[in-house]
Enzyme design. Structure first.
Site, short mmCIF file in Angstrom:
data_model
loop_
_atom_site.label_atom_id
_atom_site.label_comp_id
_atom_site.label_asym_id
_atom_site.label_seq_id
_atom_site.Cartn_x
_atom_site.Cartn_y
_atom_site.Cartn_z
CB SER A 21 11.89 -55.16 -20.84
OG SER A 21 12.37 -53.92 -20.10
CE LYS A 70 10.49 -45.05 -18.29
NZ LYS A 70 11.29 -44.73 -17.23
CG ASN A 91 9.33 -48.70 -14.19
OD1 ASN A 91 8.62 -48.39 -13.12
ND2 ASN A 91 10.67 -48.72 -13.99
N GLY A 130 21.84 -33.28 -15.07
CA GLY A 130 20.68 -33.36 -15.75
C GLY A 130 19.18 -32.79 -15.10
CE1 TYR A 228 19.73 -49.03 -20.52
CE2 TYR A 228 21.25 -50.61 -22.00
CZ TYR A 228 20.16 -49.47 -21.68
OH TYR A 228 19.17 -49.56 -22.32
P1 ATR Z 1 14.55 -38.10 -19.50
O1 ATR Z 1 13.31 -39.03 -19.46
O2 ATR Z 1 15.82 -39.22 -20.23
O3 ATR Z 1 15.54 -37.87 -18.21
P2 ATR Z 1 14.61 -35.51 -20.50
O4 ATR Z 1 13.80 -35.46 -19.55
O5 ATR Z 1 14.61 -35.52 -22.47
O6 ATR Z 1 15.09 -36.93 -20.35
O7 ATR Z 1 15.76 -35.11 -20.07
C1 ATR Z 1 17.33 -34.34 -20.81
C2 ATR Z 1 17.97 -34.43 -19.77
O8 ATR Z 1 19.16 -34.50 -20.44
C3 ATR Z 1 17.72 -32.86 -20.19
O9 ATR Z 1 18.40 -32.19 -18.18
C4 ATR Z 1 18.55 -32.77 -20.55
O10 ATR Z 1 19.56 -30.89 -20.56
P3 ATR Z 1 18.78 -29.44 -20.59
O11 ATR Z 1 17.11 -29.75 -19.50
O12 ATR Z 1 18.58 -28.49 -20.79
O13 ATR Z 1 17.86 -29.52 -22.58
C5 ATR Z 1 19.85 -32.57 -20.58
N1 ATR Z 1 20.37 -33.16 -22.31
C6 ATR Z 1 20.46 -32.78 -23.26
N2 ATR Z 1 20.89 -33.53 -24.26
C7 ATR Z 1 21.88 -32.03 -23.73
C8 ATR Z 1 22.91 -31.80 -24.10
N3 ATR Z 1 23.66 -32.52 -25.99
N4 ATR Z 1 24.01 -30.86 -23.13
C9 ATR Z 1 23.66 -30.85 -22.00
N5 ATR Z 1 22.37 -31.50 -21.38
C10 ATR Z 1 21.64 -32.32 -22.10
#
Ligand code: ATR
Length: 288
Positions: A21, A70, A91, A130, A228
């Site tokens: 940023s 956040k 944000n 996700g 990215y």
């Molecule tokens: P952000 O705020 O960046 O979206 P987060 O709230 O921690 O981060 O969410 C991470 C997302 O990535 C979630 O959907 C998580 O799936 P779970 O809800 O089942 O934990 C997903 N995620 C992270 N690592 C993963 C992995 N190795 N395989 C599948 N999904 C994953």
């Protein structure tokens, strides 16, 4: 030159050393001739309240907020815009007389990035991969822009159900369904817009792919990864038959939106934004 009249903005997060940023905002400040310095601030989780109140006391004009603050900043703000309220995360903070107003420019950033690539949401079947914070911002955008249907697919089905229920309740948007990462098999549509919002495939684990069955990708018309680094993720490689996009343009436009909230009298030109994008790309290539 920094003087007694210089405005100060910045970004709070923990860790903060990888933020791009400052590069973006100091570039815009320099190019538009604004007297602004934009700094990174490392803020420990237990110091979020002190940081927001301290920033206000120090006459800081605006802040970006990144992981993991956040949501944590919400109680210390004077108000929220609709996106921040629904997404439950901010944000961008904009100074007002009463305190900081909180905004969420992630959804707007994603929207403008899609518009630039002529990706339409309205009337399209969408697959959201996700169910975390980034997915919530994307779900907000897809629902608001009138997606025909949204499938939220997540490793934890319970979290996907929670997100779908939340969007139904807060936005009154009904055609949203939740499922496991294997539930794409039940989607009977071959022109979907998929948005990958997990961290799977992010540098350095560049070979990780959330869904590795090539059949899934045949359902996609457009595949957007919000990652990215690397510039081309495994998800994008597998979706090579579709239109693909990484998350850099989204990141770029969430920054543009933040900058224009701090300086409403300024509209950053497309040429300048493109220059900033090239600067970010060069910077990220240098890091890789
Ligand atoms: P952000 O705020 O960046 O979206 P987060 O709230 O921690 O981060 O969410 C991470 C997302 O990535 C979630 O959907 C998580 O799936 P779970 O809800 O089942 O934990 C997903 N995620 C992270 N690592 C993963 C992995 N190795 N395989 C599948 N999904 C994953």
């Amino acid at each position: 030159m920094i003087s007694g009249k210089t405005n100060v903005c910045g970004v709070i997060g923990c860790p903060i050393e990888h933020t791009i940023s400052p590069l973006m905002h100091n570039f815009y400040a320099g190019e538009t001739g604004l007297d602004l310095a934009y700094l990174p601030f490392l803020v420990q989780p237990e110091q979020v309240e002190a940081a927001v109140r301290g920033a206000f006391a120090l006459n800081i004009k605006g802040l970006n907020v990144t992981v993991p603050h956040k949501q944590e900043v919400l109680p210390y703000l004077a108000g929220l815009d609709e996106a921040a309220f629904v997404i439950g995360a901010v944000n961008t903070l904009v100074r007002t007389k009463e305190g900081y107003q909180g905004y969420n420019t992630d959804a707007a950033g994603l929207h403008r990035a899609m518009q630039e690539e002529e990706v339409t949401i309205t009337g399209r079947t969408c697959i959201l991969l996700g169910a975390g914070g980034a997915a919530k911002a994307a779900a907000y955008l897809l629902a608001k822009e009138g997606a025909k249907k949204i499938y939220v697919l997540n490793r934890s089905v319970e979290k996907a159900q929670q997100l779908a229920g939340y969007i139904r309740q807060t936005l009154g948007y009904q055609p949203i369904e939740a499922g496991s990462l294997a539930a794409w098999r039940q989607i009977d549509e071959n022109s979907c817009l998929a948005v990958q919002t997990t961290s799977v495939g992010m540098y350095p684990r560049v070979d990780d792919i959330l869904i590795d069955d090539p059949e899934f990708y045949e359902k996609l018309h457009t595949a957007i990864d919000i990652i990215y680094t690397p510039a081309e993720t495994g998800f994008m490689r597998m979706a090579a038959g579709a239109k693909t996009m990484n998350g850099l343009t989204m990141l770029l436009y969430q920054g543009v939106a933040a900058f224009e909230l701090w300086y409403p009298e300024i509209t950053l030109s497309e040429e300048l934004i493109e220059k900033a994008k090239q600067l970010l790309i060069r910077h990220l290539e240098g890091q890789a």
